[in-house]
Design a protein around this motif. Sequence first.
Motif, PDB file in Angstrom:
ATOM      1  N   LYS A   6      21.205  -6.817  11.542  1.00 37.08           N
ATOM      2  CA  LYS A   6      21.274  -5.462  12.094  1.00 37.08           C
ATOM      3  C   LYS A   6      21.275  -4.418  10.989  1.00 37.08           C
ATOM      4  O   LYS A   6      20.675  -3.349  11.133  1.00 37.08           O
ATOM      5  CB  LYS A   6      22.500  -5.308  12.981  1.00 37.08           C
ATOM      6  N   LEU A   9      17.735  -4.142   9.852  1.00 39.84           N
ATOM      7  CA  LEU A   9      16.976  -3.373  10.833  1.00 39.84           C
ATOM      8  C   LEU A   9      17.277  -1.882  10.692  1.00 39.84           C
ATOM      9  O   LEU A   9      16.362  -1.058  10.720  1.00 39.84           O
ATOM     10  CB  LEU A   9      17.285  -3.854  12.246  1.00 39.84           C
ATOM     11  N   SER A  12      15.509  -0.601   7.683  1.00 39.12           N
ATOM     12  CA  SER A  12      14.070  -0.483   7.927  1.00 39.12           C
ATOM     13  C   SER A  12      13.743   0.760   8.737  1.00 39.12           C
ATOM     14  O   SER A  12      12.765   1.456   8.459  1.00 39.12           O
ATOM     15  CB  SER A  12      13.562  -1.726   8.652  1.00 39.12           C
ATOM     16  N   ASN A  55      13.997  -9.762   4.614  1.00 39.81           N
ATOM     17  CA  ASN A  55      13.725 -10.196   5.987  1.00 39.81           C
ATOM     18  C   ASN A  55      13.009 -11.535   6.018  1.00 39.81           C
ATOM     19  O   ASN A  55      13.324 -12.389   6.852  1.00 39.81           O
ATOM     20  CB  ASN A  55      12.917  -9.138   6.730  1.00 39.81           C
ATOM     21  N   TYR A  69      15.994  -9.643  15.234  1.00 44.85           N
ATOM     22  CA  TYR A  69      16.213  -8.438  14.423  1.00 44.85           C
ATOM     23  C   TYR A  69      15.411  -8.503  13.121  1.00 44.85           C
ATOM     24  O   TYR A  69      14.880  -7.489  12.672  1.00 44.85           O
ATOM     25  CB  TYR A  69      17.697  -8.261  14.109  1.00 44.85           C
ATOM     26  N   SER A  73      12.483  -5.905  12.166  1.00 46.59           N
ATOM     27  CA  SER A  73      12.620  -5.212  10.886  1.00 46.59           C
ATOM     28  C   SER A  73      11.408  -5.455   9.993  1.00 46.59           C
ATOM     29  O   SER A  73      10.907  -4.533   9.349  1.00 46.59           O
ATOM     30  CB  SER A  73      13.896  -5.676  10.201  1.00 46.59           C
TER      31      SER A  73
END
Length: 94
Positions: A6, A9, A12, A55, A69, A73
């Motif tokens: 999270k 994300l 990003s 990621n 997620y 991302s």
Amino acid sequence: MTTKNKYYLLASILTLVLTFVAILQTFETVTIIGFETEIIWIPIWIAIVILPLLNLYEIVVHTDEINKYSWISLSLNIGTILFILRYFKIELLP
């Protein structure tokens, strides 16, 4: 694991928003290692290099999880990279 995803994300999304702000507005110009750029592009370039790698690492290492997620991302990072390539008129393929 999902807390870290999270955060990635969120980073990003923040990078994408900063990219749009940098494209639409002008900021103070600085020179770093002989390269003249606006000051807002420095954290964007750093995030664009580091976030996709983080990621991809999360997706590859945690294969037993869904990683939604991380995938969202990563797709935002790729979209941001494409916006930056288009803004700076960088052609990867002739």
